[in-house]
Design a protein around this motif. Structure first.
Motif, PDB file in Angstrom:
ATOM      1  N   ASP A 272      10.027  -6.701   1.173  1.00  0.00           N
ATOM      2  CA  ASP A 272       9.779  -7.966   1.857  1.00  0.00           C
ATOM      3  C   ASP A 272       8.283  -8.088   2.153  1.00  0.00           C
ATOM      4  O   ASP A 272       7.804  -7.738   3.231  1.00  0.00           O
ATOM      5  CB  ASP A 272      10.590  -8.011   3.152  1.00  0.00           C
ATOM      6  CG  ASP A 272      10.454  -9.330   3.890  1.00  0.00           C
ATOM      7  OD1 ASP A 272       9.656 -10.183   3.437  1.00  0.00           O
ATOM      8  OD2 ASP A 272      11.125  -9.507   4.916  1.00  0.00           O
ATOM      9  N   THR A 273       7.550  -8.573   1.176  1.00  0.00           N
ATOM     10  CA  THR A 273       6.101  -8.664   1.307  1.00  0.00           C
ATOM     11  C   THR A 273       5.692  -9.593   2.443  1.00  0.00           C
ATOM     12  O   THR A 273       4.694  -9.362   3.125  1.00  0.00           O
ATOM     13  CB  THR A 273       5.495  -9.167  -0.015  1.00  0.00           C
ATOM     14  OG1 THR A 273       6.031  -8.407  -1.086  1.00  0.00           O
ATOM     15  CG2 THR A 273       3.990  -9.036  -0.012  1.00  0.00           C
ATOM     16  N   HIS A 274       6.435 -10.645   2.652  1.00  0.00           N
ATOM     17  CA  HIS A 274       6.108 -11.617   3.692  1.00  0.00           C
ATOM     18  C   HIS A 274       6.017 -10.933   5.052  1.00  0.00           C
ATOM     19  O   HIS A 274       5.050 -11.138   5.799  1.00  0.00           O
ATOM     20  CB  HIS A 274       7.166 -12.719   3.701  1.00  0.00           C
ATOM     21  CG  HIS A 274       6.908 -13.783   4.729  1.00  0.00           C
ATOM     22  ND1 HIS A 274       7.375 -13.681   6.017  1.00  0.00           N
ATOM     23  CD2 HIS A 274       6.217 -14.951   4.666  1.00  0.00           C
ATOM     24  CE1 HIS A 274       7.007 -14.748   6.698  1.00  0.00           C
ATOM     25  NE2 HIS A 274       6.302 -15.533   5.903  1.00  0.00           N
ATOM     26  N   THR A 275       6.994 -10.127   5.397  1.00  0.00           N
ATOM     27  CA  THR A 275       6.982  -9.443   6.690  1.00  0.00           C
ATOM     28  C   THR A 275       5.866  -8.412   6.760  1.00  0.00           C
ATOM     29  O   THR A 275       5.192  -8.268   7.791  1.00  0.00           O
ATOM     30  CB  THR A 275       8.339  -8.773   6.945  1.00  0.00           C
ATOM     31  OG1 THR A 275       9.358  -9.778   6.995  1.00  0.00           O
ATOM     32  CG2 THR A 275       8.340  -8.022   8.273  1.00  0.00           C
ATOM     33  N   LEU A 276       5.635  -7.677   5.670  1.00  0.00           N
ATOM     34  CA  LEU A 276       4.543  -6.703   5.639  1.00  0.00           C
ATOM     35  C   LEU A 276       3.198  -7.395   5.871  1.00  0.00           C
ATOM     36  O   LEU A 276       2.348  -6.903   6.626  1.00  0.00           O
ATOM     37  CB  LEU A 276       4.525  -5.964   4.305  1.00  0.00           C
ATOM     38  CG  LEU A 276       5.688  -5.003   4.043  1.00  0.00           C
ATOM     39  CD1 LEU A 276       5.623  -4.487   2.604  1.00  0.00           C
ATOM     40  CD2 LEU A 276       5.677  -3.843   5.015  1.00  0.00           C
ATOM     41  N   LEU A 277       3.025  -8.545   5.232  1.00  0.00           N
ATOM     42  CA  LEU A 277       1.776  -9.283   5.401  1.00  0.00           C
ATOM     43  C   LEU A 277       1.624  -9.788   6.831  1.00  0.00           C
ATOM     44  O   LEU A 277       0.527  -9.759   7.401  1.00  0.00           O
ATOM     45  CB  LEU A 277       1.733 -10.452   4.423  1.00  0.00           C
ATOM     46  CG  LEU A 277       1.563 -10.102   2.943  1.00  0.00           C
ATOM     47  CD1 LEU A 277       1.680 -11.357   2.092  1.00  0.00           C
ATOM     48  CD2 LEU A 277       0.237  -9.418   2.694  1.00  0.00           C
TER      49      LEU A 277
END
Length: 397
Positions: A272-277
């Motif tokens: 989940d790149t969105h949350t990592l970002l």
């Protein structure tokens, strides 16, 4: 370039959903956003919009499923039970009890056969012995024979379809009541055949040698993919170091970091790149106050990952109604479509009316004026059949 970011830590414990959504990059010092920054903002917005749609659709489907379980399923079971009693009430007249004329009895047989087919569809089988005997009387064959014949036709069509692709399979084990283990084993066998056929096709259709330019392009894509994976992995490791609760002495911050660490771990596991970002940007804004460290090269990697996440979210949204969880509220709509029971109250009212009408018909059939009721039912059925034939003739192929 600075950003109006929510602080990673504040005086309260935990965080609200609203505080975790703003990932938008904003310009500073009168400078315009770069192309990569504008793309980043657009992609982040699309991710958040898709997530909101999935959340809303999930709530809608969950509400429909809960309504079905509480209100529709009991009514549907009642309709099935009433249909059985209705068939039995009609069958009494098959032997000519007050009903004279072969044509009338033939039409009655058609009506009963149609009702039995509906029962078979609703329950997936025909378990009642008296109804199975009635089916055999009307069709001249037993239910098991008909099911086996239909299964044989389906097997032949599937085998023919695979044969057209050069895949020979044997589905003779597929019979009514076949075990799940047999189905799973046959599915695995078919998958092996398909992989073998694909390998043979690839071997016989080898592509022409690649040009130097094509090989360079593929190498660039490979390096970009490796860099993306390393960047996402390094991002996780970096955040894990600063968010790890074991390194925090303050009890309030320690509790916050425990929740954030769990969120971080789940996001990395789910890619989940969105949350990592979001976690990274909040950390940068809190600890460094400078988002310019996000270079265009790094943003390009994030943008590609966000594009992949968007594709996954679109597929998830499209496939959501087909999830096995919602099978009870999925109604076939043509050969390939499905409609979801989302207007529960309207369907409940319609089922109540249908059940009340069927109860009244059963009472009338079992009364002294049963023959007159039956004749009215036959007349109505014939009118419906004539109307259907008329509509069919109007339809031009």
């Amino acid at each position: 370039m600075a950003s109006e970011q929510i602080s990673l830590f504040d005086d309260s414990i935990g965080r609200t959903e609203a505080e975790s959504l703003n990932l938008t990059l904003v310009s500073s010092h009168g400078r315009s956003l770069t192309k990569a920054q504008r793309a980043f903002n657009r992609l982040v917005g699309e991710v958040e919009e898709l997530r909101s749609k999935i959340e809303r659709e999930s709530r809608r489907l969950d509400d429909a499923l809960a309504y079905y379980a509480q209100h529709l399923h009991p009514r549907l079971r009642r309709r099935t039970d009433l249909r059985k009693e209705y068939v039995r009430a009609l069958a009494v007249f098959l032997d000519g009890k007050g009903l004279k004329g072969k044509r009338l009895r033939a039409t009655l047989g058609e009506i009963i056969a149609g009702e039995i087919e509906e029962l078979h569809f609703e329950e997936g089988s025909l378990a009642d012995d008296d109804l199975r005997a009635l089916f055999e009387r009307l069709h001249g064959r037993g239910v098991d024979d008909v099911e086996e014949e239909e299964m044989a036709e389906a097997r032949q069509e599937i085998e023919s379809m695979f044969n057209d692709f050069g895949i020979e399979i044997d589905l003779s084990e597929f019979k009514p009541g076949v075990s799940d283990e047999t189905l799973a084993a046959k599915a695995a066998e078919i998958a092996d055949h398909m992989r073998e056929a694909e390998e043979n096709w690839r071997a016989s259709n080898r592509p022409r040698p690649k040009t130097q330019r094509q090989m360079q392009k593929e190498e660039q894509l490979r390096q970009a993919e490796e860099l993306r994976k390393k960047t996402v992995a390094s991002l996780y490791k970096q955040l894990a170091r600063v968010l790890h609760p074991d390194l925090e002495l303050d009890p309030a911050l320690k509790e916050q970091k425990q929740a954030l660490m769990q969120e971080l771990t789940v996001a990395y596991r789910n890619n989940d790149t969105h949350t990592l970002l979001r976690l990274e940007l909040e950390w940068i804004a809190r600890e460094e106050g400078n988002l310019e460290r996000l270079t265009d090269d790094k943003l390009a990697i994030y943008n590609q990952t966000l594009k992949e996440q968007i594709a996954d979210l679109k597929r998830e949204l499209y496939e959501l109604p087909c999830h096995p969880r919602y099978q009870p509220i999925a109604v076939p709509d043509g050969p390939f479509g499905v409609t979801i029971r989302t207007n529960g109250p309207a369907e409940a009212r319609a089922l109540d009316e249908d059940n009340a009408s069927m109860e009244a018909s059963i009472r009338d059939l079992q009364s002294q004026s049963g023959v007159e009721t039956l004749k009215a039912i036959i007349q109505s059925y014939r009118e419906e059949q004539r109307a259907m034939k008329k509509d069919f003739r109007r339809f031009r192929f």
